[in-house]
Motif scaffolding. Sequence first.
Motif, PDB file in Angstrom:
ATOM      1  N   ASP A   1       0.891  -1.154   0.000  1.00 33.10           N
ATOM      2  CA  ASP A   1       0.000   0.000   0.000  1.00 33.10           C
ATOM      3  C   ASP A   1       0.932   1.209   0.000  1.00 33.10           C
ATOM      4  OD1 ASP A   1      -1.909   1.885   0.337  1.00 33.10           O
ATOM      5  OD2 ASP A   1      -2.376   1.363   2.425  1.00 33.10           O
ATOM      6  N   THR A   2       1.157   1.790  -1.158  1.00 34.07           N
ATOM      7  CA  THR A   2       2.238   2.770  -1.305  1.00 34.07           C
ATOM      8  C   THR A   2       1.852   3.896  -2.251  1.00 34.07           C
ATOM      9  OG1 THR A   2       4.505   3.053  -2.132  1.00 34.07           O
ATOM     10  CG2 THR A   2       3.225   1.288  -3.142  1.00 34.07           C
ATOM     11  N   PRO A   3       2.363   5.101  -1.988  1.00 37.45           N
ATOM     12  CA  PRO A   3       2.135   6.194  -2.933  1.00 37.45           C
ATOM     13  C   PRO A   3       3.043   6.095  -4.159  1.00 37.45           C
ATOM     14  CG  PRO A   3       3.444   6.962  -1.071  1.00 37.45           C
ATOM     15  CD  PRO A   3       3.068   5.537  -0.773  1.00 37.45           C
ATOM     16  N   VAL A   4       4.012   5.180  -4.103  1.00 33.25           N
ATOM     17  CA  VAL A   4       4.965   5.079  -5.218  1.00 33.25           C
ATOM     18  C   VAL A   4       4.290   4.376  -6.394  1.00 33.25           C
ATOM     19  CG1 VAL A   4       7.170   4.125  -5.972  1.00 33.25           C
ATOM     20  CG2 VAL A   4       6.938   5.024  -3.642  1.00 33.25           C
ATOM     21  N   ASP A   5       4.332   5.012  -7.539  1.00 34.47           N
ATOM     22  CA  ASP A   5       3.712   4.489  -8.756  1.00 34.47           C
ATOM     23  C   ASP A   5       4.745   3.605  -9.467  1.00 34.47           C
ATOM     24  OD1 ASP A   5       2.156   4.056 -10.972  1.00 34.47           O
ATOM     25  OD2 ASP A   5       2.487   6.060 -11.826  1.00 34.47           O
ATOM     26  N   TRP A   6       4.744   2.321  -9.128  1.00 32.54           N
ATOM     27  CA  TRP A   6       5.795   1.422  -9.610  1.00 32.54           C
ATOM     28  C   TRP A   6       5.356   0.697 -10.877  1.00 32.54           C
ATOM     29  CZ3 TRP A   6       4.461  -3.706  -9.954  1.00 32.54           C
ATOM     30  CH2 TRP A   6       3.362  -4.116  -9.196  1.00 32.54           C
ATOM     31  N   LEU A   7       6.348   0.271 -11.616  1.00 29.38           N
ATOM     32  CA  LEU A   7       6.100  -0.555 -12.806  1.00 29.38           C
ATOM     33  C   LEU A   7       7.306  -1.465 -13.000  1.00 29.38           C
ATOM     34  CD1 LEU A   7       4.541  -1.263 -15.440  1.00 29.38           C
ATOM     35  CD2 LEU A   7       5.887   0.528 -16.567  1.00 29.38           C
TER      36      LEU A   7
ATOM     37  N   LEU B   1      15.279  -1.886 -24.165  1.00 31.29           N
ATOM     38  CA  LEU B   1      14.707  -1.958 -22.816  1.00 31.29           C
ATOM     39  C   LEU B   1      14.814  -0.578 -22.156  1.00 31.29           C
ATOM     40  CD1 LEU B   1      13.659  -3.485 -20.259  1.00 31.29           C
ATOM     41  CD2 LEU B   1      16.049  -4.021 -19.755  1.00 31.29           C
ATOM     42  N   ALA B   2      15.963   0.063 -22.350  1.00 33.50           N
ATOM     43  CA  ALA B   2      16.161   1.400 -21.773  1.00 33.50           C
ATOM     44  C   ALA B   2      15.202   2.413 -22.405  1.00 33.50           C
ATOM     45  CB  ALA B   2      17.610   1.841 -21.980  1.00 33.50           C
ATOM     46  N   VAL B   3      14.934   2.266 -23.699  1.00 31.63           N
ATOM     47  CA  VAL B   3      13.965   3.159 -24.358  1.00 31.63           C
ATOM     48  C   VAL B   3      12.601   2.999 -23.679  1.00 31.63           C
ATOM     49  CG1 VAL B   3      12.700   3.594 -26.517  1.00 31.63           C
ATOM     50  CG2 VAL B   3      15.174   3.185 -26.576  1.00 31.63           C
ATOM     51  N   ALA B   4      12.198   1.746 -23.430  1.00 35.84           N
ATOM     52  CA  ALA B   4      10.905   1.499 -22.781  1.00 35.84           C
ATOM     53  C   ALA B   4      10.880   2.091 -21.368  1.00 35.84           C
ATOM     54  CB  ALA B   4      10.628  -0.002 -22.735  1.00 35.84           C
ATOM     55  N   VAL B   5      11.966   1.932 -20.634  1.00 36.30           N
ATOM     56  CA  VAL B   5      12.040   2.478 -19.270  1.00 36.30           C
ATOM     57  C   VAL B   5      11.893   4.006 -19.310  1.00 36.30           C
ATOM     58  CG1 VAL B   5      13.599   2.874 -17.305  1.00 36.30           C
ATOM     59  CG2 VAL B   5      13.398   0.577 -18.304  1.00 36.30           C
ATOM     60  N   LEU B   6      12.593   4.636 -20.226  1.00 43.45           N
ATOM     61  CA  LEU B   6      12.530   6.109 -20.298  1.00 43.45           C
ATOM     62  C   LEU B   6      11.175   6.589 -20.793  1.00 43.45           C
ATOM     63  CD1 LEU B   6      14.611   8.329 -19.547  1.00 43.45           C
ATOM     64  CD2 LEU B   6      15.464   6.004 -19.491  1.00 43.45           C
ATOM     65  N   ASP B   7      10.573   5.855 -21.736  1.00 44.78           N
ATOM     66  CA  ASP B   7       9.225   6.231 -22.190  1.00 44.78           C
ATOM     67  C   ASP B   7       8.236   6.191 -21.020  1.00 44.78           C
ATOM     68  OD1 ASP B   7      10.177   6.543 -24.749  1.00 44.78           O
ATOM     69  OD2 ASP B   7       9.226   4.731 -25.569  1.00 44.78           O
TER      70      ASP B   7
ATOM     71  N   THR C   1       8.980   6.525 -17.952  1.00 45.49           N
ATOM     72  CA  THR C   1       9.353   7.580 -16.998  1.00 45.49           C
ATOM     73  C   THR C   1       8.740   8.914 -17.433  1.00 45.49           C
ATOM     74  OG1 THR C   1      11.451   6.465 -16.585  1.00 45.49           O
ATOM     75  CG2 THR C   1      11.308   8.774 -15.925  1.00 45.49           C
ATOM     76  N   GLU C   2       8.854   9.194 -18.723  1.00 48.17           N
ATOM     77  CA  GLU C   2       8.400  10.490 -19.226  1.00 48.17           C
ATOM     78  C   GLU C   2       6.879  10.542 -19.384  1.00 48.17           C
ATOM     79  OE1 GLU C   2      10.647  10.763 -22.847  1.00 48.17           O
ATOM     80  OE2 GLU C   2      12.426  11.540 -21.813  1.00 48.17           O
ATOM     81  N   THR C   3       6.313   9.445 -19.872  1.00 39.12           N
ATOM     82  CA  THR C   3       4.866   9.379 -20.099  1.00 39.12           C
ATOM     83  C   THR C   3       4.343   8.070 -19.517  1.00 39.12           C
ATOM     84  OG1 THR C   3       5.271  10.525 -22.205  1.00 39.12           O
ATOM     85  CG2 THR C   3       3.073   9.596 -21.870  1.00 39.12           C
ATOM     86  N   PRO C   4       4.034   8.047 -18.243  1.00 40.39           N
ATOM     87  CA  PRO C   4       3.590   6.801 -17.619  1.00 40.39           C
ATOM     88  C   PRO C   4       2.280   6.292 -18.219  1.00 40.39           C
ATOM     89  CG  PRO C   4       4.231   8.428 -15.971  1.00 40.39           C
ATOM     90  CD  PRO C   4       4.188   9.152 -17.279  1.00 40.39           C
ATOM     91  N   ARG C   5       2.329   5.046 -18.670  1.00 41.77           N
ATOM     92  CA  ARG C   5       1.125   4.429 -19.254  1.00 41.77           C
ATOM     93  C   ARG C   5       0.646   3.234 -18.432  1.00 41.77           C
ATOM     94  NH1 ARG C   5       0.909   6.878 -24.211  1.00 41.77           N
ATOM     95  NH2 ARG C   5       2.934   7.302 -25.148  1.00 41.77           N
ATOM     96  N   HIS C   6       1.531   2.644 -17.678  1.00 46.39           N
ATOM     97  CA  HIS C   6       1.180   1.464 -16.883  1.00 46.39           C
ATOM     98  C   HIS C   6       1.512   1.760 -15.425  1.00 46.39           C
ATOM     99  CE1 HIS C   6       1.914  -0.004 -21.007  1.00 46.39           C
ATOM    100  NE2 HIS C   6       0.920  -0.820 -20.753  1.00 46.39           N
ATOM    101  N   HIS C   7       0.607   1.361 -14.555  1.00 50.91           N
ATOM    102  CA  HIS C   7       0.744   1.736 -13.151  1.00 50.91           C
ATOM    103  C   HIS C   7       0.570   0.546 -12.228  1.00 50.91           C
ATOM    104  CE1 HIS C   7       0.447   5.903 -14.526  1.00 50.91           C
ATOM    105  NE2 HIS C   7      -0.516   5.464 -15.320  1.00 50.91           N
ATOM    106  N   ARG C   8       1.526   0.407 -11.284  1.00 53.41           N
ATOM    107  CA  ARG C   8       1.427  -0.629 -10.242  1.00 53.41           C
ATOM    108  C   ARG C   8       1.135  -2.002 -10.841  1.00 53.41           C
ATOM    109  NH1 ARG C   8      -0.407   4.132  -7.959  1.00 53.41           N
ATOM    110  NH2 ARG C   8       0.586   4.622  -5.968  1.00 53.41           N
ATOM    111  N   THR C   9       1.908  -2.330 -11.838  1.00 56.37           N
ATOM    112  CA  THR C   9       1.721  -3.602 -12.504  1.00 56.37           C
ATOM    113  C   THR C   9       3.030  -4.062 -13.117  1.00 56.37           C
ATOM    114  OG1 THR C   9       0.297  -4.797 -14.066  1.00 56.37           O
ATOM    115  CG2 THR C   9       1.045  -2.614 -14.745  1.00 56.37           C
ATOM    116  N   ARG C  10       2.968  -5.214 -13.775  1.00 60.73           N
ATOM    117  CA  ARG C  10       4.125  -5.747 -14.485  1.00 60.73           C
ATOM    118  C   ARG C  10       3.725  -5.947 -15.940  1.00 60.73           C
ATOM    119  NH1 ARG C  10       6.124 -10.971 -14.244  1.00 60.73           N
ATOM    120  NH2 ARG C  10       3.981 -11.692 -14.457  1.00 60.73           N
TER     121      ARG C  10
END
Length: 222
Positions: free
Chosen positions: A156-162, A200-206, A208-217
Amino acid sequence: MSGIVVFGAGGRAGRAVTREARRRGHQVTAVVRDPRRHAGIEADGVRLLGGDITDPRAVALASEGQHAAVHAVSPFTGPERGFAGLDPEFFVKAAEALLRGLTETRTHRLLAVGLFANLKTPDGTPVLDDPALLPPPIRPFALAHQAGLDRLREADTPVDWLVLTPPARLERDAPRTGRYRVGGDTVPDPATARLSYADLAVAVLDETETPRHHRTRVSVYT
Ligand SMILES: NC(=O)c1ccc[n+]([C@@H]2O[C@H](COP(=O)([O-])OP(=O)(O)OC[C@H]3O[C@@H](n4cnc5c(N)ncnc54)[C@H](OP(=O)(O)O)[C@@H]3O)[C@@H](O)[C@H]2O)c1
């Protein structure tokens, strides 16, 4: 331009993410365990810090004022070096330290690199349970990774992880194409799917800049 802190910045994924972030003009804080071993990272205007990802204080110190954090840490570089001495709780400890440290510094976004073994085949079988796809000696490492993912999922966290999970064939020397596909829990063809570290780094940066997926894998592949 925003600040991104990269844990594991001296590794294969961490270096690719650092390079991609600098290419896009972000300020980067590179975290490694021993800065003396990674002095070259500073050449591109990167701030280099020492820190252990399982230490919440180190996470908070490195993340102060940063917009996003990247977890590209692995306690083992590959099967050829063996997995003896693996702490099965390593990825859980890293997840907990990240969530605590990032919450303290209000670093909102966390991108973590996952492991292919935690994906499913198209028929729904966990790769983890298929010895043809995952050699049994790697299974404890995959279980440790899975435990870290589970820790994020239950938080239960405010951090928006992916968690971005590459296929088994994650290629260090393959070129950056700038293109990739994103799937869910499944990798389309586990035997042939591939991805370069650079993409993979391109996906990570995308993300980061424009979050599309949240709290998931998600899975990421070419
Ligand atoms: N096909 C796949 O699914 C696949 C393939 C490869 C990797 N991966 C995953 O991708 C992620 C990154 O792997 P990689 O290939 O980039 O690994 P890597 O090249 O071995 O780099 C890992 C880095 O983690 C750092 N590290 C280890 N323990 C640490 C700690 N306690 N605190 C801070 N840093 C620590 C090491 O730092 P030092 O420089 O300080 O030693 C090393 O540079 C991992 O989660 C890995 O499991 C997935």
